[in-house]
Design a protein around this motif. Sequence first.
Motif, PDB file in Angstrom:
ATOM      1  N   TRP A  33       4.216  16.898  -0.714  1.00  0.00           N
ATOM      2  CA  TRP A  33       4.338  16.171   0.562  1.00  0.00           C
ATOM      3  C   TRP A  33       5.668  16.503   1.219  1.00  0.00           C
ATOM      4  O   TRP A  33       6.585  17.017   0.591  1.00  0.00           O
ATOM      5  CB  TRP A  33       4.226  14.659   0.341  1.00  0.00           C
ATOM      6  CG  TRP A  33       5.463  14.071  -0.266  1.00  0.00           C
ATOM      7  CD1 TRP A  33       5.881  14.219  -1.562  1.00  0.00           C
ATOM      8  CD2 TRP A  33       6.473  13.304   0.385  1.00  0.00           C
ATOM      9  NE1 TRP A  33       7.066  13.591  -1.756  1.00  0.00           N
ATOM     10  CE2 TRP A  33       7.458  13.012  -0.581  1.00  0.00           C
ATOM     11  CE3 TRP A  33       6.634  12.827   1.688  1.00  0.00           C
ATOM     12  CZ2 TRP A  33       8.592  12.266  -0.274  1.00  0.00           C
ATOM     13  CZ3 TRP A  33       7.776  12.078   1.982  1.00  0.00           C
ATOM     14  CH2 TRP A  33       8.734  11.804   1.002  1.00  0.00           C
ATOM     15  N   ASP A  67       3.559  16.417   6.302  1.00  0.00           N
ATOM     16  CA  ASP A  67       4.018  15.217   6.997  1.00  0.00           C
ATOM     17  C   ASP A  67       2.848  14.318   7.385  1.00  0.00           C
ATOM     18  O   ASP A  67       3.045  13.309   8.058  1.00  0.00           O
ATOM     19  CB  ASP A  67       4.846  15.582   8.232  1.00  0.00           C
ATOM     20  CG  ASP A  67       4.064  16.391   9.245  1.00  0.00           C
ATOM     21  OD1 ASP A  67       3.090  17.063   8.839  1.00  0.00           O
ATOM     22  OD2 ASP A  67       4.416  16.371  10.439  1.00  0.00           O
ATOM     23  N   PRO A  87       0.376  12.685   5.039  1.00  0.00           N
ATOM     24  CA  PRO A  87      -0.049  12.555   3.637  1.00  0.00           C
ATOM     25  C   PRO A  87      -1.458  11.995   3.461  1.00  0.00           C
ATOM     26  O   PRO A  87      -1.955  11.967   2.332  1.00  0.00           O
ATOM     27  CB  PRO A  87       0.999  11.604   3.048  1.00  0.00           C
ATOM     28  CG  PRO A  87       1.525  10.852   4.222  1.00  0.00           C
ATOM     29  CD  PRO A  87       1.501  11.807   5.377  1.00  0.00           C
ATOM     30  N   THR A  88      -2.093  11.567   4.527  1.00  0.00           N
ATOM     31  CA  THR A  88      -3.435  10.991   4.385  1.00  0.00           C
ATOM     32  C   THR A  88      -4.517  11.861   5.015  1.00  0.00           C
ATOM     33  O   THR A  88      -5.673  11.452   5.070  1.00  0.00           O
ATOM     34  CB  THR A  88      -3.484   9.601   5.050  1.00  0.00           C
ATOM     35  OG1 THR A  88      -3.212   9.748   6.450  1.00  0.00           O
ATOM     36  CG2 THR A  88      -2.454   8.666   4.444  1.00  0.00           C
ATOM     37  N   ASP A 139      -7.188   4.225   2.918  1.00  0.00           N
ATOM     38  CA  ASP A 139      -6.312   3.402   2.082  1.00  0.00           C
ATOM     39  C   ASP A 139      -5.897   4.191   0.845  1.00  0.00           C
ATOM     40  O   ASP A 139      -6.241   3.839  -0.278  1.00  0.00           O
ATOM     41  CB  ASP A 139      -7.009   2.104   1.682  1.00  0.00           C
ATOM     42  CG  ASP A 139      -6.032   1.127   1.046  1.00  0.00           C
ATOM     43  OD1 ASP A 139      -4.840   1.166   1.387  1.00  0.00           O
ATOM     44  OD2 ASP A 139      -6.464   0.345   0.175  1.00  0.00           O
ATOM     45  N   GLY A 140      -5.184   5.270   1.075  1.00  0.00           N
ATOM     46  CA  GLY A 140      -4.741   6.094  -0.043  1.00  0.00           C
ATOM     47  C   GLY A 140      -3.953   7.263   0.494  1.00  0.00           C
ATOM     48  O   GLY A 140      -3.760   7.386   1.709  1.00  0.00           O
ATOM     49  N   ARG A 141      -3.483   8.105  -0.394  1.00  0.00           N
ATOM     50  CA  ARG A 141      -2.693   9.270   0.003  1.00  0.00           C
ATOM     51  C   ARG A 141      -3.120  10.462  -0.842  1.00  0.00           C
ATOM     52  O   ARG A 141      -3.571  10.295  -1.984  1.00  0.00           O
ATOM     53  CB  ARG A 141      -1.196   9.017  -0.231  1.00  0.00           C
ATOM     54  CG  ARG A 141      -0.597   7.934   0.620  1.00  0.00           C
ATOM     55  CD  ARG A 141       0.803   7.594   0.134  1.00  0.00           C
ATOM     56  NE  ARG A 141       1.744   8.703   0.305  1.00  0.00           N
ATOM     57  CZ  ARG A 141       2.604   8.801   1.325  1.00  0.00           C
ATOM     58  NH1 ARG A 141       2.654   7.867   2.235  1.00  0.00           N
ATOM     59  NH2 ARG A 141       3.422   9.835   1.411  1.00  0.00           N
ATOM     60  N   ASP A 191      -0.942  12.717  -1.762  1.00  0.00           N
ATOM     61  CA  ASP A 191       0.214  13.175  -2.532  1.00  0.00           C
ATOM     62  C   ASP A 191       0.600  12.233  -3.664  1.00  0.00           C
ATOM     63  O   ASP A 191       1.538  12.519  -4.400  1.00  0.00           O
ATOM     64  CB  ASP A 191       1.414  13.363  -1.602  1.00  0.00           C
ATOM     65  CG  ASP A 191       1.806  12.069  -0.909  1.00  0.00           C
ATOM     66  OD1 ASP A 191       0.935  11.185  -0.754  1.00  0.00           O
ATOM     67  OD2 ASP A 191       2.979  11.922  -0.542  1.00  0.00           O
ATOM     68  N   THR A 192      -0.086  11.120  -3.790  1.00  0.00           N
ATOM     69  CA  THR A 192       0.279  10.196  -4.863  1.00  0.00           C
ATOM     70  C   THR A 192      -0.855   9.989  -5.855  1.00  0.00           C
ATOM     71  O   THR A 192      -0.693   9.277  -6.844  1.00  0.00           O
ATOM     72  CB  THR A 192       0.681   8.825  -4.292  1.00  0.00           C
ATOM     73  OG1 THR A 192      -0.382   8.334  -3.467  1.00  0.00           O
ATOM     74  CG2 THR A 192       1.949   8.935  -3.471  1.00  0.00           C
ATOM     75  N   ASN A 198      14.771  15.749   5.863  1.00  0.00           N
ATOM     76  CA  ASN A 198      14.155  14.717   5.037  1.00  0.00           C
ATOM     77  C   ASN A 198      13.168  15.272   4.018  1.00  0.00           C
ATOM     78  O   ASN A 198      12.651  14.526   3.192  1.00  0.00           O
ATOM     79  CB  ASN A 198      13.417  13.706   5.921  1.00  0.00           C
ATOM     80  CG  ASN A 198      14.370  12.932   6.804  1.00  0.00           C
ATOM     81  OD1 ASN A 198      15.494  12.668   6.406  1.00  0.00           O
ATOM     82  ND2 ASN A 198      13.939  12.587   8.005  1.00  0.00           N
ATOM     83  N   GLY A 213      -2.523   1.422   0.186  1.00  0.00           N
ATOM     84  CA  GLY A 213      -2.742   2.704  -0.481  1.00  0.00           C
ATOM     85  C   GLY A 213      -2.019   3.838   0.202  1.00  0.00           C
ATOM     86  O   GLY A 213      -1.743   4.872  -0.396  1.00  0.00           O
ATOM     87  N   GLY A 214      -1.687   3.646   1.480  1.00  0.00           N
ATOM     88  CA  GLY A 214      -1.013   4.699   2.237  1.00  0.00           C
ATOM     89  C   GLY A 214       0.497   4.707   2.066  1.00  0.00           C
ATOM     90  O   GLY A 214       1.180   5.552   2.632  1.00  0.00           O
ATOM     91  N   GLN A 249       5.677   7.511  -2.423  1.00  0.00           N
ATOM     92  CA  GLN A 249       6.894   8.321  -2.516  1.00  0.00           C
ATOM     93  C   GLN A 249       8.144   7.446  -2.419  1.00  0.00           C
ATOM     94  O   GLN A 249       9.066   7.732  -1.650  1.00  0.00           O
ATOM     95  CB  GLN A 249       6.907   9.414  -1.430  1.00  0.00           C
ATOM     96  CG  GLN A 249       5.696  10.323  -1.450  1.00  0.00           C
ATOM     97  CD  GLN A 249       5.636  11.192  -2.698  1.00  0.00           C
ATOM     98  OE1 GLN A 249       6.534  11.154  -3.538  1.00  0.00           O
ATOM     99  NE2 GLN A 249       4.552  11.958  -2.853  1.00  0.00           N
TER     100      GLN A 249
END
Lengths: 281, 480
Positions: free
Chosen positions: A134, A169, A171-172, A197-199, A201-202, A263, B202-203, B206
Amino acid sequence: MNYKNKKSVVSKYAFLLALSLTIVSCNPDEEQTVVTFTNLVWQDNFSTDGAPSANSWTYDIGDGTAQGIPGWGNNELQYYTDRPENVVVEDGMLKITAIQEPYMGAGYTSAKILTKGLFEQTYGRFEARIKLPWGQGLWPAFWMLGDDSGGSVVWPQIGEIDIMENRGDQPTVTHGSVHGPGYSGGSAITKSYELTDGRFDTEFHVFGIEWGPNYINYYVDDVLYNQITPADVTGEWVFNDNPFYMILNVAVGGSFSGNPNANTVFPQTMYVDYVRVYSRD
Amino acid sequence: MKTIKFINKKNSLVLGLILLLTVGCERELSDDVVSATFSNTAEIFTDNFVGLGSNFYFPYSDGFAKPDIFEVDSEVSYVGSSSLRIDVPNEIGDPGGSYAGAFFRIDGAGRDLTEYNALTFWVKSTGAPFIQSFGFGQSEVQDFQTSISNFQLSTTWTKVTIPIPDASRLTEEKGMFWLVALPDNGAGYSFWIDELKFENLGGLGQLRPFISNGQDVTGIGFEGETLSIAGVGVTANLANGQDVSVVSSPNFFTFTSSNPSVAATNVSEVSLVGGGTATITAQLGNTDAAGSLTVSSTALAPTPPARDAADVISVFSDAYTNVPVNHFNGYWGGSTTQGQDDININGNNIIKFTEINYVGTEFLGANTIDASQMTHFHMDILIETPLQPGDFLRIGLQDLGADNAFGGAPDRFGAITLRSNTTPALINGGWVSLDVPFSSFPGLSTRANLAQIVYVTDGTVGFLPGSITSVFIDNIYFYR
């Protein structure tokens, strides 16, 4: 391919299907068939530590200059290597890591691996379970190119199927695209899919296509989010005869993602749990 | 699901008893009741306050915060029928106060927030002011206080996300929401808050914890001091790819010392227990925090000798009785200097000036000091900033003359200037004790109405030679 492996894969998949069934059962009107091809013909579960298997993967090395396309045609900033810092199998995963470091005239290193010449196939279901890197300027991808018949056919005539492309940039959001003659680069036929409701990268997500004559279906996890057919493309459909190979890479900077900024956190790693291919029959 | 619902209701203060009796019949639930002991209700304000009890609103009692700043506004809402309107007063002219500052805390048992990762709400304003702080974790205690700073509002509804650094610590939190909103260039304004609640987004991901604002900072501390580590918080990435940073209580963190015989750590507490240097780093859960604090642990200034009361006039010491002082930092115009008599190490008070260019300590009017019977001036000084060539500290004494007023009868001023090559010499990191006869202050021909001690370093003025910006001072007195 031994039968035992195949079986365990299928049973895992059955669980996934069951899960999706549970979810869609709440909304019977929106029920959809995500995938239909279940005959596993090729896979890499990245279970042997070390370099990626030479039987399955080869490398693109450098910054594209040797291939005649500096910056790989997209003003990308990385130099691809096959060093373990940039590409390694460990912890049951493939890890492709983009590093900020001066190297061979570039400011970043990363890796790009391909099944070119090792595994190519027309049609089928191609999927990978991936956790993305990410940050601004990161451009991870799981994609395919058509065989170039020993160099006699060139891009975009060979065809390109992008199963997953992501801007670090966002992530979803993932993008699924095709490139071909008359619809390449900025004119590619593309659709994005956004997690609500999530990403990416995680947590791991499954990115896949199911590809048959005159269609390519794009899915993420248990959601079919696009179908591309000859009616959607603004040129010749080049996906009905040519075998395609798979590519996994993490680019840094360039025209798709923009360049990293202050960043952006480095190093950044794309984790690939598995890559699996099913035949159409 | 059923079990969770039961636990929720059981702990809801409003309905608690009735529901306890009602669901008490559902025997199969009783086995699972043990684990969650506090309500996990997410909502704080939807169309009204949710589950806060009756005595939940606490405007700050600093004399400046306006007590009545909020209204449940049924004319405006983001979702539902009403919102929480905050009215920030004008800076001048409102008898109620000059800013909006308050916390909202549960009147009763705290909530279990361990399943959430952020406090969120929607907000819009009559203008585009910057809000100093929005946060949670403030009640009678601030164990897990967390906030975002300098958030700019707009006239359209905008969602605010305040990440929780480590929700596993919030098993019984009463501090639901707090805010500090200052007038916008002196002018008041209103803003509306709706759907104020904890969420598990969920979003959001990091999380990058930091201490010392992510920098490697060096500083001086004193043996016996419990360090307060500044600039502590996390930066998280939102679903839209934007970063958001919060500052938080160090209590979320676990600190580690490179040298426990200098700086001893006990989870979130760091105490200087010996002389020397130690580097403090931190973890949030299993994640290393960016930044560090390298502290030189130093002895306190020497204790002044016992003296007869007639032989000493003390301005600032813990050894003698001090005379009245108007202020140790007059915050004069043009002065960048911050801080004054803020440090107390186990009863030993110390003045610390930071960002010092010049600063004055004043004892005015009836407080002027007649030092005509004294012979010497004493002060202990510790320069925290590394010394550069050209650095100086000038200490001046101002006498007002017989009329005890500025102007009129001759005012007298004398100063000494300390450098690294004077006697005594300025040094970095250790106490320098001054014992200076008044004859060394040229120009100070009278001292019966001393009114000011003036310090000059030019430290924050770029085009002037000084670069000293941080100074500790102790034991200021005149003696004979």
